[in-house]
Write an enzyme that holds these catalytic residues in place. Structure first.
Site, mmCIF file in Angstrom:
data_model
loop_
_atom_site.group_PDB
_atom_site.id
_atom_site.type_symbol
_atom_site.label_atom_id
_atom_site.label_comp_id
_atom_site.label_asym_id
_atom_site.label_seq_id
_atom_site.Cartn_x
_atom_site.Cartn_y
_atom_site.Cartn_z
ATOM 1 N N HIS A 98 -52.708 53.800 -70.188
ATOM 2 C CA HIS A 98 -51.610 54.530 -69.516
ATOM 3 C C HIS A 98 -52.497 55.822 -69.209
ATOM 4 C CE1 HIS A 98 -49.022 57.903 -70.287
ATOM 5 N NE2 HIS A 98 -48.075 56.988 -69.448
ATOM 6 N N GLU A 101 -54.051 55.207 -65.820
ATOM 7 C CA GLU A 101 -53.094 55.279 -64.936
ATOM 8 C C GLU A 101 -52.874 56.718 -64.429
ATOM 9 O OE1 GLU A 101 -48.874 56.290 -64.507
ATOM 10 O OE2 GLU A 101 -48.802 54.454 -66.034
ATOM 11 N N HIS A 102 -52.611 57.664 -65.196
ATOM 12 C CA HIS A 102 -52.235 59.104 -64.840
ATOM 13 C C HIS A 102 -53.588 59.502 -63.730
ATOM 14 C CE1 HIS A 102 -48.792 60.961 -67.211
ATOM 15 N NE2 HIS A 102 -48.799 59.450 -67.523
ATOM 16 N N GLU A 178 -45.521 64.005 -72.262
ATOM 17 C CA GLU A 178 -44.806 62.855 -72.086
ATOM 18 C C GLU A 178 -44.442 62.164 -73.310
ATOM 19 O OE1 GLU A 178 -46.790 59.950 -69.532
ATOM 20 O OE2 GLU A 178 -45.171 58.807 -69.702
#
Lengths: 481, 443
Positions: A98, A101-102, A178
Site C-alpha cells: 500500500h 502504491e502511494h 489515512e
C-alpha cells in the site's frame, strides 16, 4: 460493515469522490444485490450489445492485455493490475504494498514528482489507485484517445520509479493519517481488523492491507525499493482496457509502450496455508465510542481459485460448491425479500440490519461473512442465536424453489445491469486475472449459478457454516462492560 | 446515444464545441396531472432506470425533525395491500431493484429493471402502487423509527459526521439547512405515524415530482410509463418556497472535544444556490483551490508538501437555496493548529489573488476534458437529468456546459470568488482532541 471483514477491502490512494452529501441512513442495507459485491459476476448476454468483444493478448515480455469494447460513449478506462498486495507481505512488513502504491505517484526518471497527475488532470482524466490483500491497481478514466498516454505513463512508472527518502518521509505521515481516519478512529473498522487477525492463524489474510501502525512507522525505503523491484514487472501485470477502442490499435500501443520493458523472474509469494481450526473463535470487544453494538460472524470458505485443490474433507473443492455458496448468500441476503430481511429485520424484529456476503474471488481461502446490528432491546446473544437458527434451518431443509428462482433471476438481471459500468466491467476482468483465475470465468458465471440445486445450497451450508470454521466478534459499548 | 460514435471524429476535429451535438437528446414534458418528466432513450442495454424525485427532503421537516427521512424509509415497507415480504418478493422475482433516499432538498425513489415488457410492466406497476398507497402501518413505522434512532446513535461515534452537523448548525442556525437531516434522538422518538402520513400526503404529489427516465424504451413507452407513475399520485401542489437562507454572519470558531486520534476540521460559509449566475465561475475557481483532486492547491500544500492530512478538499454544495461552501481536512490532534492556520491562510490568499492564468486554464481543461465522463453511462445520465428536472435547469444545460466553461474569464472567476467568499468571516468547526485550536493570527 462487511467490507472490513473481506480480505479484498481496498485502501484508496485518495478518498473516492463523494457525489452527494453523506446519507445519514448508515444502517440500512443497500438494495443492490449483495452477490455482486463479491466481484465475480458475469457478463454473458443474449440480446444486449453494450459490452462487446473481449480480446486477450500477451506481449513477449509476459504482460497480459485484455481489451473489452464498449462503444456507447467516447471514453475508456485503463487499469493496470499488479499481482501483489497485503497478503504477499511478511510479519513486520505489513503495509508495504500500500505504501508503494502511494509512492507510485511521485518521481520517475522522466517525470518530476506530481507531474504524472498533472498530465492526467490537464486532459480531464479521473485517476486513482487502490491496494487490496491480493492486488494493487492503478487506473485512469478519460477520453478514449488518451489510452496511448495512459500506457506511456504506466509503462514509465512500471520501470522508472525513483524512490526518494524525503518524499517517503512525508508520505508516511499521510499514510498514518489515512490509517487513523479509516481504522483507528472507527470502532467498527478496528473491530473488523481485530476479528480478521483472530480468524487467520497462519494465512496472510490476517494482516491489514494498510499495515499495522508500527510497521508503517518502521518501514524503510530500501524495503520499498526491493518490493518495487520484485513485483513491478510486465510479466506480473495485467492491463485492462474497457471502452470505445479498437483492440488491434490498443495492442499496437501496448507493444509500443510496454513492449520494451524487460521481464523479470517473479518468485511466487511464500505459501502460508491456514492451519486447521479447532472449534470456534470468539472475541468480545469494548469501545468507549461505540453507541450501537455490532455482531460479526465469519466462516472460512473455499474460493474459486481453490477448485480442484484439496478441501476441508481431503477431497478436491468442486466448482459447484463455490456457486452454491454464492446462492446461499443470496438466499440469506439477496434483497429485501431474502431471509435476513424478512425474518430478522421484519418477522422477529430483532435486527436493525443484517447482511451476509461471500468472497469467491480471492487468492486464498476466504470467508462467508455475516454482520448484524441488533434492534434496541435485543442483545447480541439473542441476535446471534436467531442467526444460528436461520443457518440451522438451511442446514435442515434445502431452500425453497422460489427462493432459488429469485436469486437466479437477480443474477441474470445483474449481469445486464453491470454492463452500464465500464469501470465495473474492467474490475471483473482484473479481479479474476489477479487471483489466479481467468477472465473468461465472467462468461461462465451465470451458467454456474443457474445450475445450482436446492440440495447443493443445503450441502454447502452443512459443510462450511459450522462451528469449527466460525469466528464471532461482539462489539459493545464500554459502559456495559 | 447511437449518434455518439459518429460524432466523435467531429469532436476531435472541431474541439469540444461539438460536444453539444454529441449529447443524447433530452426530452421533457409534463404528465396529465402535473409531474415533470425528463427522458433520455438509451437503447444499447435492455434495462431501464427510473427516478421519481420530490421536493420532500429534510428541509421540509418543519416541526417534526427527522420525518422526511422516516417517510422515505417507510417507502421500502411495501404498500397498503402488499406487506414488505410480499411486495419485495414480487419485485425481486423480476430482477428489479428499488431504493428510497432523501437529502436536504429532495427525496426520491429509484427503480432499475429489465426493459423487456413483462419485467418493465411488473416493476413499474409495483412502483406505482408504492407511490399510490405506501404502507403506513404501526409495526413498520416503529421498525423504521428504531432503525433511524440506531443510525443517529451511530452518528455519535463518527467525528466526521459530528463535525459536519456542527458546521451546518453554525452556518444556518435554526434554518432547515442547519438541522440534522435525520432529526435528533428526541425528535425521532416523538414522531407519530400520523405525521409521516401527513408529510407523504403533502409532498409526494405530482405537482411536486420530477420523473427521470433513462433506458431502452421508446418515447411513447416512456410517456405511458410516466403516466402510470404520475397517475398513482395525487395532483397536489408544488412544495412552498423554503424560508430564505440566513445571510452570512460571523461566528466564533467552535470546537467539540472527542476521543479520537484525529481532529476533523471544516472551514467555510454559506455558498450559492443551484441557479446562481456565478455557478460556472465558482466551479472553476474552487476547482483550482480544492476541487481538482490531487492537483488542487490545498492538496499540494497540505498533503503533498506537508503530509498533514490524507484527505483535503473544498467544494460548493449548490442547492435549492444557497448551500454550504466547505473546505475540510483530518489530522492528528497535535497538528490541528498548524493545519487549521494553513488551511485558512490558503483560502484567504486564494480569494485575495484568485487563480493564476495557468492554474485556471488547467482547471478549465480538466473540467472540459472530463465532461464525457459525466454522461458516459445510464446511471450518470439519470443523475444529470434528474437534477435538470428538479432544479429547473434549462434543457440545454448539458449541451451548453462546455461552452459555458469556455466562456468564463479569469476576471469573472476572481470577481465571483471575492463576491461570494469572505475568508475573514468563515465559520471554523473542529471535532477531536481535548482543546480548541489556537486562533490564527490575523492576516
Amino acid at each position: 460493515m462487511l467490507k472490513f471483514l473481506l480480505a479484498r477491502a481496498a485502501n484508496w490512494r485518495l478518498k473516492p469522490p463523494r457525489m452527494l452529501p453523506p446519507a445519514i441512513r448508515v444502517s440500512r442495507p443497500p438494495p443492490l444485490l449483495k452477490l455482486w459485491g463479491a466481484l465475480i459476476a458475469g457478463g454473458f448476454l443474449l440480446t444486449a450489445q453494450a459490452a462487446g468483444r473481449t480480446t486477450e493478448y500477451r506481449l513477449s515480455n509476459g504482460l497480459k492485455l485484455i481489451v473489452q469494447e464498449d462503444h456507447r460513449a467516447p471514453v475508456a478506462v485503463v487499469q493496470v493490475w499488479y499481482k501483489v498486495g497485503g497478503s504477499y507481505e511478511q510479519d513486520g512488513a505489513t503495509g508495504t504494498s500500500h505504501a508503494l502504491e502511494h509512492l507510485m505517484f511521485k518521481r520517475t526518471t522522466t517525470l518530476a514528482s506530481g507531474e504524472f497527475s498533472k498530465i492526467i488532470a490537464a486532459r480531464g482524466g479521473a485517476e486513482n489507485a487502490f491496494t487490496t490483500a491480493d492486488y494493487t491497481v492503478y487506473f485512469q478514466q478519460w477520453s478514449a484517445d488518451n489510452v496511448a498516454l495512459s500506457f506511456r505513463l504506466e509503462a514509465d512508472r512500471m520501470q522508472h520509479l525513483v524512490l526518494d527518502a524525503e518524499e517517503f518521509k512525508n508520505e508516511r505521515k499521510v499514510i498514518l493519517e489515512e490509517r487513523r481516519m479509516r481504522t483507528d478512529d472507527n470502532p467498527q473498522a478496528l473491530a473488523g481488523e481485530a476479528l480478521t487477525a483472530a480468524i487467520w492463524q497462519t494465512s496472510p489474510y490476517r494482516q491489514p492491507v494498510i499495515g499495522w501502525a508500527a510497521d508503517i512507522e518502521n518501514m524503510q525505503l530500501p524495503a520499498l525499493r526491493a518490493w518495487y523491484e520484485r513485483w513491478y514487472a510486465p510479466n506480473n501485470a495485467t492491463v485492462v482496457v474497457v471502452g470505445d477502442v479498437d483492440p488491434q490499435a490498443v495492442l499496437a500501443l501496448a507493444e509500443q509502450h510496454f513492449g520494451p520493458l524487460p521481464s523479470r523472474p517473479i518468485a511466487p509469494p511464500m505459501p502460508r496455508p491456514e492451519v486447521p481450526q479447532y472449534g470456534e473463535k470468539r472475541l468480545t470487544l469494548y469501545d468507549e465510542k461505540v453507541r450501537e453494538p455490532l455482531l460479526m460472524l465469519a466462516f472460512k470458505t473455499p474460493v474459486m481459485s481453490m477448485v480442484g485443490a484439496a478441501g476441508v474433507d481431503g477431497k478436491p473443492v468442486e466448482a459447484w460448491e463455490i456457486y452454491a455458496l454464492e446462492v446461499l448468500a443470496g438466499v440469506l441476503d439477496g434483497g429485501a425479500s431474502a431471509r435476513f430481511s424478512s425474518q430478522l429485520v421484519r418477522g422477529q424484529e430483532l435486527a436493525v440490519a443484517a447482511s451476509a456476503s461471500y468472497s469467491a474471488a480471492a487468492r486464498l481461502e476466504d470467508l462467508f461473512s455475516i454482520d448484524a446490528t441488533p434492534r434496541a432491546g435485543t442483545t447480541l446473544k439473542q441476535l446471534e442465536r436467531a442467526i444460528e437458527v436461520e443457518l440451522g434451518l438451511l442446514k435442515a431443509n434445502p431452500p425453497l424453489a422460489q427462493e432459488l428462482a429469485r436469486v437466479k433471476t437477480q443474477v441474470r438481471a445483474g449481469t445486464v445491469y453491470q454492463q452500464d459500468s465500464m469501470f465495473y466491467q474492467a474490475m471483473l476482468i482484473g479481479t479474476l486475472e489477479s487471483v489466479g483465475l481467468a477472465w473468461q470465468l465472467k462468461d461462465e458465471y451465470d451458467a454456474g449459478i443457474l445450475a445450482v440445486t436446492p440440495a447443493q445450497v443445503q450441502a454447502v451450508a452443512r459443510k462450511y457454516l459450522v462451528r469449527q470454521r466460525a469466528s464471532v466478534a461482539w462489539l459493545m459499548p464500554a459502559e456495559k462492560n | 446515444m447511437a449518434s455518439w460514435r459518429f460524432l466523435v471524429g467531429l469532436a476531435a476535429s472541431c474541439g469540444w464545441s461539438a460536444s453539444a451535438a454529441m449529447l443524447p437528446p433530452i426530452e421533457q414534458w409534463t404528465t396529465s396531472n402535473g409531474a415533470l418528466v425528463v427522458f433520455v432513450a438509451a437503447p444499447e442495454i435492455p434495462m431501464l432506470d427510473v427516478r421519481v424525485v420530490f421536493a420532500a427532503g429534510s428541509a421540509r421537516d418543519g416541526e417534526h425533525p427527522g420525518v422526511a427521512e422516516l417517510v422515505s424509509a417507510l417507502l421500502e415497507e411495501g404498500t397498503r395491500e402488499l406487506p414488505a415480504d410480499q411486495f419485495h418478493a414480487a419485485l425481486e422475482a423480476t430482477g428489479a431493484q428499488l431504493g428510497a433516499s432523501s437529502l436536504r432538498d429532495m427525496a426520491w425513489l429509484s427503480l432499475r429493471t429489465l426493459s423487456a415488457p413483462a419485467q418493465r410492466t411488473s416493476a413499474l406497476g409495483l412502483l406505482a402502487q408504492v407511490l399510490h398507497a405506501p404502507r403506513f402501518v404501526a409495526v413498520d413505522f416503529e421498525r423504521q423509527r428504531q432503525r433511524q434512532l440506531s443510525g443517529l446513535r451511530q452518528d455519535l461515534e463518527s467525528p466526521g459526521t459530528l463535525a459536519r452537523q456542527a458546521f451546518l448548525a453554525a452556518l444556518y442556525g435554526e434554518h432547515p439547512y442547519g438541522r440534522p437531516s435525520a432529526g435528533t434522538l428526541a425528535s425521532v422518538a416523538a414522531l407519530s405515524l400520523a405525521e409521516t402520513e401527513a408529510f407523504y400526503a403533502q409532498y409526494y404529489v405530482a405537482h411536486n415530482a420530477t420523473i427521470a427516465i433513462v433506458g431502452a424504451l421508446s418515447r411513447d413507452e416512456a410517456r405511458a410509463s410516466a403516466e402510470i407513475l404520475s397517475a398513482a399520485l395525487a395532483a397536489g401542489v408544488p412544495a412552498p418556497p423554503l424560508p430564505p437562507a440566513p445571510t452570512a454572519r460571523k461566528s466564533a470558531p467552535q470546537h467539540v472535544a472527542f476521543d479520537a486520534t484525529q481532529s476533523h476540521l471544516l472551514v467555510g460559509q454559506i455558498g450559492i444556490a443551484r441557479d446562481d449566475p456565478d455557478y460556472f465561475a465558482l466551479l472553476l475557481g474552487n476547482h483550482v483551490l480544492g476541487g481538482n483532486g490531487v492537483v488542487s492547491l490545498l492538496f499540494e500544500e497540505i498533503r503533498e508538501r506537508r503530509g498533514l492530512s490524507y484527505g483535503v478538499e473544498s467544494h460548493f454544495e449548490p442547492m435549492t437555496l444557497p448551500g454550504p461552501f466547505v473546505a475540510s481536512l483530518q489530522t492528528r490532534g497535535e497538528q490541528l493548529d498548524e493545519a487549521s492556520a494553513l488551511l485558512r491562510a490558503q483560502i484567504t490568499a486564494f480569494v485575495e489573488h484568485g487563480p493564476t492564468p495557468a492554474a485556471l486554464e488547467d482547471a478549465r481543461r480538466n473540467l472540459i476534458g472530463a465532461f464525457p465522463l459525466r454522461i458516459e453511462n445510464n446511471s450518470k445520465i439519470l443523475e444529470n437529468i434528474a437534477a435538470i428536472g428538479f432544479f429547473k435547469l434549462p434543457l440545454d444545460y448539458l449541451g451548453r456546459y462546455v461552452a459555458r466553461l469556455e466562456a468564463v474569464t479569469l476576471e469573472e472567476v476572481r470577481a465571483a470568488l471575492q463576491r461570494h467568499l469572505k475568508p475573514a468571516a468563515m465559520t471554523v468547526v473542529s471535532v477531536g482532541r481535548a482543546t480548541a485550536p489556537k486562533p490564527a493570527a490575523a492576516r
